[in-house]
Scaffold this active site. Sequence first.
Site, mmCIF file in Angstrom:
data_model
loop_
_atom_site.group_PDB
_atom_site.id
_atom_site.type_symbol
_atom_site.label_atom_id
_atom_site.label_comp_id
_atom_site.label_asym_id
_atom_site.label_seq_id
_atom_site.Cartn_x
_atom_site.Cartn_y
_atom_site.Cartn_z
ATOM 1 N N GLY A 56 -23.756 -14.730 2.975
ATOM 2 C CA GLY A 56 -23.434 -14.597 1.548
ATOM 3 C C GLY A 56 -22.210 -15.415 1.153
ATOM 4 O O GLY A 56 -21.688 -16.217 1.931
ATOM 5 N N TYR A 57 -21.781 -15.186 -0.079
ATOM 6 C CA TYR A 57 -20.710 -15.992 -0.690
ATOM 7 C C TYR A 57 -19.401 -15.913 0.118
ATOM 8 O O TYR A 57 -18.937 -16.920 0.667
ATOM 9 C CB TYR A 57 -20.524 -15.498 -2.131
ATOM 10 C CG TYR A 57 -19.369 -16.068 -2.900
ATOM 11 C CD1 TYR A 57 -19.102 -17.437 -2.892
ATOM 12 C CD2 TYR A 57 -18.540 -15.238 -3.662
ATOM 13 C CE1 TYR A 57 -18.042 -17.961 -3.639
ATOM 14 C CE2 TYR A 57 -17.493 -15.750 -4.414
ATOM 15 C CZ TYR A 57 -17.241 -17.105 -4.390
ATOM 16 O OH TYR A 57 -16.191 -17.608 -5.122
ATOM 17 N N ILE A 58 -18.828 -14.725 0.227
ATOM 18 C CA ILE A 58 -17.528 -14.620 0.917
ATOM 19 C C ILE A 58 -17.735 -14.745 2.430
ATOM 20 O O ILE A 58 -16.928 -15.340 3.143
ATOM 21 C CB ILE A 58 -16.821 -13.289 0.551
ATOM 22 C CG1 ILE A 58 -16.748 -13.146 -0.979
ATOM 23 C CG2 ILE A 58 -15.420 -13.234 1.150
ATOM 24 C CD1 ILE A 58 -16.256 -11.794 -1.464
ATOM 25 N N ASP A 104 -31.499 -6.088 9.090
ATOM 26 C CA ASP A 104 -30.824 -5.188 8.166
ATOM 27 C C ASP A 104 -29.816 -4.336 8.934
ATOM 28 O O ASP A 104 -30.148 -3.792 9.999
ATOM 29 C CB ASP A 104 -31.879 -4.292 7.480
ATOM 30 C CG ASP A 104 -31.326 -3.650 6.223
ATOM 31 O OD1 ASP A 104 -30.369 -2.848 6.329
ATOM 32 O OD2 ASP A 104 -31.824 -3.969 5.141
ATOM 33 N N LYS A 130 -23.545 -5.646 -4.822
ATOM 34 C CA LYS A 130 -22.237 -5.761 -5.475
ATOM 35 C C LYS A 130 -22.241 -5.850 -6.998
ATOM 36 O O LYS A 130 -21.194 -6.085 -7.586
ATOM 37 C CB LYS A 130 -21.512 -6.973 -4.909
ATOM 38 C CG LYS A 130 -22.253 -8.281 -5.186
ATOM 39 C CD LYS A 130 -21.405 -9.497 -4.937
ATOM 40 C CE LYS A 130 -22.159 -10.759 -5.270
ATOM 41 N NZ LYS A 130 -21.374 -11.957 -5.204
ATOM 42 N N SER A 170 -12.840 -3.345 -2.664
ATOM 43 C CA SER A 170 -12.700 -4.047 -3.938
ATOM 44 C C SER A 170 -11.601 -3.415 -4.767
ATOM 45 O O SER A 170 -11.328 -2.208 -4.646
ATOM 46 C CB SER A 170 -14.031 -3.920 -4.682
ATOM 47 O OG SER A 170 -13.872 -4.286 -6.031
ATOM 48 N N THR A 172 -11.939 -2.592 -7.526
ATOM 49 C CA THR A 172 -12.612 -1.615 -8.388
ATOM 50 C C THR A 172 -12.245 -0.177 -7.986
ATOM 51 O O THR A 172 -12.347 0.735 -8.813
ATOM 52 C CB THR A 172 -14.147 -1.838 -8.348
ATOM 53 O OG1 THR A 172 -14.753 -1.072 -9.369
ATOM 54 C CG2 THR A 172 -14.766 -1.464 -7.026
ATOM 55 N N TYR A 194 -21.378 1.449 -8.008
ATOM 56 C CA TYR A 194 -20.916 0.435 -7.045
ATOM 57 C C TYR A 194 -19.506 0.795 -6.552
ATOM 58 O O TYR A 194 -19.250 0.875 -5.344
ATOM 59 C CB TYR A 194 -20.916 -0.961 -7.690
ATOM 60 C CG TYR A 194 -20.115 -1.983 -6.911
ATOM 61 C CD1 TYR A 194 -20.567 -2.445 -5.677
ATOM 62 C CD2 TYR A 194 -18.893 -2.479 -7.388
ATOM 63 C CE1 TYR A 194 -19.825 -3.375 -4.945
ATOM 64 C CE2 TYR A 194 -18.159 -3.403 -6.673
ATOM 65 C CZ TYR A 194 -18.621 -3.853 -5.448
ATOM 66 O OH TYR A 194 -17.873 -4.770 -4.736
ATOM 67 N N LYS A 198 -17.931 2.146 -2.730
ATOM 68 C CA LYS A 198 -16.780 1.593 -1.987
ATOM 69 C C LYS A 198 -15.760 2.696 -1.689
ATOM 70 O O LYS A 198 -15.190 2.770 -0.600
ATOM 71 C CB LYS A 198 -16.109 0.464 -2.772
ATOM 72 C CG LYS A 198 -16.965 -0.778 -2.946
ATOM 73 C CD LYS A 198 -17.121 -1.560 -1.654
ATOM 74 C CE LYS A 198 -18.010 -2.767 -1.815
ATOM 75 N NZ LYS A 198 -18.397 -3.404 -0.558
ATOM 76 N N TYR A 228 -10.496 -6.759 -2.477
ATOM 77 C CA TYR A 228 -10.470 -8.067 -3.121
ATOM 78 C C TYR A 228 -10.271 -7.895 -4.611
ATOM 79 O O TYR A 228 -10.876 -7.024 -5.229
ATOM 80 C CB TYR A 228 -11.788 -8.830 -2.961
ATOM 81 C CG TYR A 228 -12.442 -8.800 -1.614
ATOM 82 C CD1 TYR A 228 -11.706 -8.676 -0.437
ATOM 83 C CD2 TYR A 228 -13.825 -8.933 -1.519
ATOM 84 C CE1 TYR A 228 -12.344 -8.672 0.791
ATOM 85 C CE2 TYR A 228 -14.462 -8.933 -0.300
ATOM 86 C CZ TYR A 228 -13.722 -8.789 0.856
ATOM 87 O OH TYR A 228 -14.360 -8.783 2.049
#
Length: 383
Positions: A56-58, A104, A130, A170, A172, A194, A198, A228
Amino acid sequence: IKSRRIMPYKVILSISINHHVYCALVDINDYFPAYRHILKGFNMHSPTILVTGGAGYIGSHTCIELLNAGFYVLVIDNLQNSSEESLKRVADITGKSVTFIKGDVRDKELMKEIFSENKIAATIHFAGLKAVGESCAMPLEYYDNNINSTLVLCQAMEKAGSKNLVFSSSATVYGDPETLPLTENMPLSATNPYGRSKLIIEEMLRDLPESDKLKKTDNPWSVALLRYFNPVGAHESGSIGEDPSDIPNNLMPFITQTAVGRRTELSIFGSDYDTVDGTGVRDYIHVVDLARGHLKAVQKLLSKESIEGVQAYNLGTGNGISVLEMVKAFAEVNNVKVPYKLVERRPGDVAACYADATRAKMELDWEAGMSLDDMVRDSWNWQ
Ligand code: NAD
Ligand code: UD1
């Protein structure tokens, strides 16, 4: 053991154990008479880091930092929100490849197998869902994926006695902040499924060192919760980055898609906040800085002064940037137009959110080094 003669008196010996290849350059005169001596010359393989969600991205940016630092990297990803292509590009960038397992993290048997077949020094757990909006529409999928994957992963880790974990949390988890900048010990809350997933995971992980105390184990859990702030940007090569297949979730992809002409204009949500120019303020952090934060956390976990139990770290720059400031920097640095209109506030948004990242600096020896110009340049380069 395979051997390959490379010079008149030297051979490379290589031995493969559980997919790990150990190599040594050996003087041929030593080869037969002193076998034990040869084995002493082997450079044992660097520690293996398991990266869940590494395509993935990160995750892909973090793989680059780990490979460049000499770690052996094992990635597990179900490719639900990514493709194996990103790992091929990681190999092109670094000249080194990761070992990829398509699977998975919720698959108990697979996770057990991964931990029994590999000596894993530390695990970075990125895998998860996410998107805040999506989590409100399908909370059960979010609780299943995010919480169950962590549960299954930790069970496999505990069974194997491999108890060093870096977890993707996060900002968040701070909910609607009362005061700024945010420090790690401020009150936590969740405003959507979400964020709640977390928060639940953070709490679940905090129970693990408590169980260590009861068991009086000499191999305790060491866990870094990395919170993050707002990751943006991409690797400077422009070959990996965030690739939202659907409607983007965050500001930066909306800006790049507007600049490239895929959208006619950017909607700026809210211009009457109590901020520098009325638009929302966030702590944007370059994804490469973020990836380096993971490397630092892993190095801390593997050091003598490892983390005792669970510790949370804010990964942010400490600087608040408004939406208008971001749009202006993007247009100026990249010499492009970003048409925008000011619209109503987005429900659930806070006016401002930025980090106090002192703890990461003091304890992980990490701080963000890339500028706003780097962020907007690399985001555009990737688009
Ligand atoms: P991403 O979607 O690009 O990466 C997540 C990866 O995990 C994907 O490759 C996906 O295919 C994989 N995955 C999902 N569920 C899986 C499962 N059950 N088993 C195996 N693989 C699975 O997201 P990202 O932006 O790289 O985020 C990584 C982590 O960081 C996530 O946990 C996310 O919640 C957290 N995070 C991200 C942000 C952000 O803005 N990007 C901010 C705060 C926290
Ligand atoms: C989002 C997530 C949060 C997550 C964080 C980092 C939501 C509600 N929250 O928050 O859980 O931790 O990303 O990944 O999605 N904006 C616009 N126009 C747009 C898009 C955004 O003006 O088209 C503004 C927003 O109002 C906000 C700022 O840009 O002021 C940043 O938005 P966004 O990128 O969605 O991040 P967060 O709101 O911080």
